[in-house]
Design a protein around this motif. Structure first.
Motif, PDB file in Angstrom:
ATOM      1  N   TYR A  20       0.849  -1.187   0.000  1.00 12.09           N
ATOM      2  CA  TYR A  20       0.000   0.000   0.000  1.00 12.09           C
ATOM      3  C   TYR A  20       0.885   1.236   0.000  1.00 12.09           C
ATOM      4  O   TYR A  20       1.555   1.550   1.002  1.00 12.09           O
ATOM      5  CB  TYR A  20      -0.915   0.007   1.228  1.00 12.09           C
ATOM      6  N   ILE A  21       0.909   1.932  -1.133  1.00  9.71           N
ATOM      7  CA  ILE A  21       1.719   3.143  -1.242  1.00  9.71           C
ATOM      8  C   ILE A  21       1.184   3.983  -2.393  1.00  9.71           C
ATOM      9  O   ILE A  21       0.927   3.471  -3.483  1.00  9.71           O
ATOM     10  CB  ILE A  21       3.213   2.808  -1.463  1.00  9.71           C
ATOM     11  N   GLU A  22       0.948   5.259  -2.145  1.00 11.71           N
ATOM     12  CA  GLU A  22       0.583   6.144  -3.243  1.00 11.71           C
ATOM     13  C   GLU A  22       1.767   6.220  -4.197  1.00 11.71           C
ATOM     14  O   GLU A  22       2.886   6.533  -3.790  1.00 11.71           O
ATOM     15  CB  GLU A  22       0.238   7.545  -2.720  1.00 11.71           C
ATOM     16  N   SER A  23       1.527   5.931  -5.466  1.00 12.24           N
ATOM     17  CA  SER A  23       2.607   5.861  -6.444  1.00 12.24           C
ATOM     18  C   SER A  23       2.051   6.240  -7.807  1.00 12.24           C
ATOM     19  O   SER A  23       1.494   5.408  -8.510  1.00 12.24           O
ATOM     20  CB  SER A  23       3.208   4.447  -6.474  1.00 12.24           C
ATOM     21  N   ILE A  26      10.086   8.085 -12.463  1.00  7.25           N
ATOM     22  CA  ILE A  26       9.842   8.753 -11.190  1.00  7.25           C
ATOM     23  C   ILE A  26       8.348   8.743 -10.868  1.00  7.25           C
ATOM     24  O   ILE A  26       7.503   9.065 -11.696  1.00  7.25           O
ATOM     25  CB  ILE A  26      10.366  10.199 -11.217  1.00  7.25           C
ATOM     26  N   GLN A  27       8.055   8.353  -9.638  1.00  5.08           N
ATOM     27  CA  GLN A  27       6.687   8.327  -9.121  1.00  5.08           C
ATOM     28  C   GLN A  27       6.594   9.285  -7.938  1.00  5.08           C
ATOM     29  O   GLN A  27       7.601   9.674  -7.350  1.00  5.08           O
ATOM     30  CB  GLN A  27       6.315   6.915  -8.671  1.00  5.08           C
ATOM     31  N   ILE A  28       5.370   9.642  -7.577  1.00  5.25           N
ATOM     32  CA  ILE A  28       5.165  10.557  -6.459  1.00  5.25           C
ATOM     33  C   ILE A  28       3.926  10.157  -5.683  1.00  5.25           C
ATOM     34  O   ILE A  28       2.996   9.544  -6.234  1.00  5.25           O
ATOM     35  CB  ILE A  28       5.051  12.017  -6.953  1.00  5.25           C
ATOM     36  N   GLY A  29       3.912  10.480  -4.397  1.00  9.31           N
ATOM     37  CA  GLY A  29       2.763  10.164  -3.554  1.00  9.31           C
ATOM     38  C   GLY A  29       3.056  10.448  -2.096  1.00  9.31           C
ATOM     39  O   GLY A  29       4.141  10.921  -1.724  1.00  9.31           O
ATOM     40  N   GLU A  39       8.664  12.111  -0.900  1.00  8.32           N
ATOM     41  CA  GLU A  39       7.458  11.946  -1.717  1.00  8.32           C
ATOM     42  C   GLU A  39       7.745  11.190  -3.016  1.00  8.32           C
ATOM     43  O   GLU A  39       6.813  10.927  -3.785  1.00  8.32           O
ATOM     44  CB  GLU A  39       6.854  13.316  -2.049  1.00  8.32           C
ATOM     45  N   THR A  40       9.029  10.857  -3.276  1.00 16.19           N
ATOM     46  CA  THR A  40       9.368  10.203  -4.544  1.00 16.19           C
ATOM     47  C   THR A  40      10.221   8.945  -4.402  1.00 16.19           C
ATOM     48  O   THR A  40      10.148   8.063  -5.259  1.00 16.19           O
ATOM     49  CB  THR A  40      10.114  11.195  -5.470  1.00 16.19           C
TER      50      THR A  40
END
Length: 525
Positions: free
Chosen positions: A121-124, A179-182, A218-219
């Motif tokens: 579970y991770i915002e990505s 690169i992802q962010i969340g 955040e990344t």
């Protein structure tokens, strides 16, 4: 059964840290603590002494001095993760927490939740394609090196950035990573954590890159998880409930938020106020209660937005400079049906089309799926329609090759009503005032996300007067605006009485207006 190793980053309130650690470990889980290197050393000694005998507590081998937006936050997290991996070989999940977090479900519920799916579970979200970053730097966070803390050394931060940009000192993002962010509040499986630690040892180039990115918490994990874990095993969400105010600040929860927090589809929440001692005590007792049952309504964010928005109503969309002199046309007539019950307005519009043959469009500023012709993309989203509302209306007039047109709007669109009624064209309003039963208002709250199937009766009882007051408030604001051509038909009036405003609104004879007023089941819910 899942066994959780909590990764706790904290910097203050040693008594609260001790209580949090004791509560989480009492249920059979474990915790790895990193206490900020900038914090009071006496506080750290107090924490270590109090938790020394607890076998389910460990500490990062080194205390890092952490700063917002810096690599130091990621480094501190990695140190706490490494300590947890070594100390707790039976831990199946690693859950990131701060000292401001608190459990809003029982340990049994949390374990069963994590056992239900073998996922992370991770915002990505894609860094460049998503709209996760609303304002400020975006690409610049990555392609330039950031050596200074933006909050503590703002001049150095900005001077370094502008100098690199002026000299063209851009750098390349490592080619094989996307690169992802969340959100930095994640819960990852042990296998994923071990893969990440292996990656950090093998890919020094990626580590060097992230060390000088801005706000890497955040990344960093968001990118690595998406890089090494199959997409089917990732749930792009956080299990920690948090909300932000209109000013971009985290919403703080207090004692009276207990029921709201329990109804959200999350395991933890932040930020809990240090003064909310009653809330903390109740949540701590709840975590140990294996018999607790939870009704998930998940209306927290929409309810918060709705309630905090009252009293802040103004002109959300000011006139744009390119539309300052624009007009729909002096010779045109725009007729707007205003009704809170959208199905009522749509029934009336259907009958008006049959009787008058005037082109009519339903809630084009409220419903994304409203049937509209292709106007070159200006009609694609609600945001575009609202920003370019006058241009949109002119194009619709031209598309239908007419000088008379009807549209529907929600009474909450006062800014749009004021804009169109201030135009050089002739604009008429027909406001349909309906009767709202408690059952309808509850259904409305569920449709717009203010309540859910499991929302308690107590919450609904508190919410109903606000929603009912909102409908009255919107109608009063329209009346107070004193629009020149404003006509009102009411559910409580007879067909003969309602034919009068319909006749004036549409500029048609009484008999035609009466046939419209007699529309079958017009006000039925």
């Amino acid at each position: 059964m899942a066994k959780i190793a909590y990764i706790l980053l904290c910097h203050k309130d040693p008594a609260a840290v001790i209580a949090q650690a004791e509560m989480l470990t009492a249920a059979g889980d474990c915790i790895s603590i990193h206490f900020d290197g900038r914090a009071n050393p006496a506080h750290f000694r107090q924490i270590k002494e109090a938790l020394r005998a607890n076998p389910n507590v460990c500490f990062a081998k080194k205390r890092i001095k952490c700063g917002w937006g810096e690599w130091s936050l990621v480094e501190a997290t990695l140190l706490a993760v490494e300590a947890a991996v070594r100390a707790f070989p039976r831990a199946t999940h690693f859950y990131m927490l701060s000292g401001d977090c608190a459990a809003i479900k029982s340990a049994r519920y949390a374990h069963e939740f994590l056992d239900a799916e073998d996922v992370d579970y991770i915002e990505s979200f894609d860094y460049f394609e998503s709209d996760w970053i609303k304002t400020g730097m975006k690409e610049e966070r990555l392609i330039y090196r950031h050596f200074f803390n933006e909050r503590k050394h703002k001049w150095l931060f900005e001077t370094s950035f502008h100098l690199q940009r002026r000299l063209g000192l851009k750098r390349q993002i490592p080619r094989d990573i996307q690169i992802q962010i969340g959100s930095q509040w994640w819960c990852l499986r042990r296998r994923t954590i071990e893969w990440i630690l292996d990656f950090t040892r093998q890919r020094r180039d990626v580590m060097r890159f992230f060390r000088t990115t801005w706000i890497p918490d955040e990344t960093f994990f968001q990118t690595l998880v998406r890089h090494i874990v199959p997409a089917s095993e990732i749930r792009a969400r956080t299990l920690t409930f948090l909300m932000f105010t209109d000013y971009g600040m985290p919403q703080t929860f207090y004692n009276d938020h207990y029921d709201l927090l329990l109804g959200q589809d999350f395991l933890f929440a932040r930020k809990i106020s240090p003064e909310a001692t009653e809330l903390k005590a109740r949540l701590a007792a709840l975590y140990a209660d294996d018999s607790a049952e939870f009704k998930i309504s998940n209306e927290g964010r929409s309810l918060f937005k709705f309630l905090t928005g009252r009293g802040r109503i103004g002109r959300r969309f000011a006139s744009r400079f390119w539309e300052a002199e624009s007009t729909l046309g002096r010779h045109r007539e725009l007729m707007i049906v205003v009704c809170k019950k959208w199905h009522v307005a749509k029934r009336l519009l259907q009958r008006v089309r049959q009787v008058t043959n005037v082109p009519a469009t339903e809630y084009l500023f409220n419903e994304e799926g409203t049937d509209l012709p292709d106007l070159g993309g200006i009609q694609a989203t609600l945001g575009k329609r609202t920003r370019h509302r006058r241009a949109l209306m002119r194009m619709l007039f031209d598309y239908h090759d007419t000088d008379r047109m009807i549209v529907c709007m929600d009474p909450g669109n006062l800014d749009l009503l004021e804009d169109f009624c201030g135009d050089r064209s002739t604009t008429r309003l027909l406001e349909i005032q309906c009767v709202f039963t408690d059952e309808y208002l509850i259904g409305h709250a569920m449709r717009v996300g203010l309540a859910g199937e499991q929302t308690s009766n107590e919450t609904l009882e508190r919410l109903l007067p606000t929603i009912r007051g909102e409908t009255t408030f919107e109608s009063d604001k329209i009346r107070d605006a004193e629009f020149e051509h404003h006509y009102i038909m009411r559910e409580t009036d007879s067909d003969e009485e309602n034919a009068v405003p319909i006749s004036k609104f549409l500029s048609i004879g009484h008999e035609q207006a009466l046939s419209i007023a007699r529309t079958d089941h017009l006000f039925a819910d």
